[in-house]
Design an enzyme around this catalytic site. Structure first.
Site, mmCIF file in Angstrom:
data_model
loop_
_atom_site.group_PDB
_atom_site.id
_atom_site.type_symbol
_atom_site.label_atom_id
_atom_site.label_comp_id
_atom_site.label_asym_id
_atom_site.label_seq_id
_atom_site.Cartn_x
_atom_site.Cartn_y
_atom_site.Cartn_z
ATOM 1 C CG HIS A 1 -3.820 -0.611 -4.419
ATOM 2 N ND1 HIS A 1 -3.239 -1.136 -5.549
ATOM 3 C CD2 HIS A 1 -3.156 0.543 -4.159
ATOM 4 C CE1 HIS A 1 -2.268 -0.329 -5.959
ATOM 5 N NE2 HIS A 1 -2.196 0.698 -5.136
ATOM 6 C CG LEU B 1 -3.986 -22.541 -4.681
ATOM 7 C CD1 LEU B 1 -3.382 -22.869 -6.046
ATOM 8 C CD2 LEU B 1 -5.028 -21.428 -4.823
ATOM 9 N NE ARG C 1 3.511 1.707 -7.022
ATOM 10 C CZ ARG C 1 2.522 1.138 -7.684
ATOM 11 N NH1 ARG C 1 1.307 1.116 -7.170
ATOM 12 N NH2 ARG C 1 2.708 0.595 -8.865
ATOM 13 C CG ASP D 1 0.380 -3.223 -13.932
ATOM 14 O OD1 ASP D 1 0.184 -2.374 -13.046
ATOM 15 O OD2 ASP D 1 1.089 -3.002 -14.933
HETATM 16 C C1 FPP Z 1 -0.339 -2.904 -9.322
HETATM 17 O O1 FPP Z 1 -1.249 -1.925 -9.790
HETATM 18 C C2 FPP Z 1 -0.762 -3.459 -8.043
HETATM 19 C C3 FPP Z 1 -0.052 -3.443 -6.870
HETATM 20 C C4 FPP Z 1 1.281 -2.848 -6.781
HETATM 21 C C5 FPP Z 1 -0.588 -3.982 -5.614
HETATM 22 C C6 FPP Z 1 -1.379 -5.249 -5.695
HETATM 23 C C7 FPP Z 1 -2.128 -5.425 -4.432
HETATM 24 C C8 FPP Z 1 -3.385 -5.927 -4.309
HETATM 25 C C9 FPP Z 1 -4.173 -6.423 -5.445
HETATM 26 C C10 FPP Z 1 -4.078 -5.947 -2.993
HETATM 27 C C11 FPP Z 1 -3.569 -6.829 -1.928
HETATM 28 C C12 FPP Z 1 -3.115 -8.174 -2.332
HETATM 29 C C13 FPP Z 1 -3.364 -9.325 -1.668
HETATM 30 C C14 FPP Z 1 -2.621 -10.534 -2.093
HETATM 31 C C15 FPP Z 1 -4.345 -9.449 -0.570
HETATM 32 P P1 FPP Z 1 -0.705 -0.435 -9.998
HETATM 33 O O2 FPP Z 1 -0.933 0.302 -8.720
HETATM 34 O O3 FPP Z 1 0.704 -0.462 -10.455
HETATM 35 O O4 FPP Z 1 -1.663 0.084 -11.118
HETATM 36 P P2 FPP Z 1 -1.322 1.167 -12.261
HETATM 37 O O5 FPP Z 1 -0.231 0.564 -13.118
HETATM 38 O O6 FPP Z 1 -2.596 1.315 -12.985
HETATM 39 O O7 FPP Z 1 -0.883 2.419 -11.572
#
Ligand code: FPP
Length: 248
Positions: A38, A132, A72, A21
């Site tokens: 991201h 893993l 979203r 997050d």
């Molecule tokens: C949460 O941060 C994150 C996500 C919903 C997406 C996670 C995706 C990745 C890290 C990239 C791709 C993953 C892989 C496995 C290759 P948020 O957007 O909710 O952040 P915020 O709370 O600050 O708005």
């Protein structure tokens, strides 16, 4: 002394789960669009996978896209799907070389067909690997998973494959998308939020929870080692008393 050096080998968690997050806030702090966060989050994924490999951890489950994330803005959802495909493409060779087995949980069939196809190819390409197991939770939510498990249990009961006496905690586990995967020993959430957000609700009954203020794109190997060090200081009692646990 780094946290890695402080870790005790025979008290490693077998399964670490992570709620990644803070990507959006990380990007905003830098004056950039959310997708920039991201994209940088992928570096933290790489760091975490490598760190788990170094510690010979068996399972790493990452909450990459929740059922609720479909709500979203379309621009962000599309960009995340594109990022998933490109990350799988870019990292597959490296994952395979490092003996990582890719798996996925969630409503995989409900993903866009190109993501579904790419993911399935990567899963079969690494299916024989023995290091893993990297489990991506995609279009996943616990309530969806539990609802699907109950639906299938009802179907099997109606067909006479199950009776009410067969119901047990293990039987329910076997109907979840995590069937065959041990429950997480440690659940980490980054970015300072103190919530579980519909993630592995059934499976984390006895998991140790660890929250850090670090935003996901900043999460690095040493952060994972610190979380595991913290985990190793705890006494897991599974409902028993401390005396029962420490009696040898
Ligand atoms: C949460 O941060 C994150 C996500 C919903 C997406 C996670 C995706 C990745 C890290 C990239 C791709 C993953 C892989 C496995 C290759 P948020 O957007 O909710 O952040 P915020 O709370 O600050 O708005």
């Amino acid at each position: 002394m780094s946290y890695k050096e402080k870790l005790v080998k025979d008290r490693m968690p077998h399964h670490v789960a992570v709620i990644m997050d803070g990507n959006g806030r990380w990007a905003k702090k830098k004056g950039n669009a959310r997708i920039f966060g991201h994209k940088n989050g992928v570096n933290a994924v790489r760091e975490t996978v490598e760190a788990c490999g170094e510690l010979q951890i068996d399972y790493l489950t990452l909450y990459a896209f929740s059922t609720e994330n479909w709500n979203r803005p379309k621009l962000e959802v599309d960009a995340l799907m594109k990022l998933l495909i490109s990350s799988i493409n870019n990292e597959l060779g490296n994952l395979d070389k490092n003996n990582v087995k890719l798996m996925a949980i969630g409503n995989i069939a409900g993903l866009p067909s190109n993501v579904h196809k790419e993911l399935n190819q990567a899963i079969s390409a690494t299916s024989k690997n023995t290091g893993l197991s990297l489990v991506l939770a995609l279009s996943y939510s616990s309530r969806w998973e539990i609802q699907e498990a109950i639906r299938q249990i009802v179907v099997d009961a109606k067909q006479g494959k199950l009776s009410e006496n067969d119901l047990s905690s293990d039987l329910i586990s076997s109907y979840l998308t995590t069937s065959g995967i041990p429950d997480p020993d440690l659940l980490i959430r980054t970015s300072g939020e103190l919530r579980i957000s519909n993630f592995l609700l059934y499976q984390i009954a006895y998991s140790e929870l660890y929250f850090t203020d670090t935003l996901w794109p900043d999460f690095c190997k040493e952060d994972l080692f610190e979380a595991i060090y913290n985990y190793q200081q705890r006494e897991r009692r599974f409902g028993k008393t401390g005396e029962q646990i420490n009696r040898h």
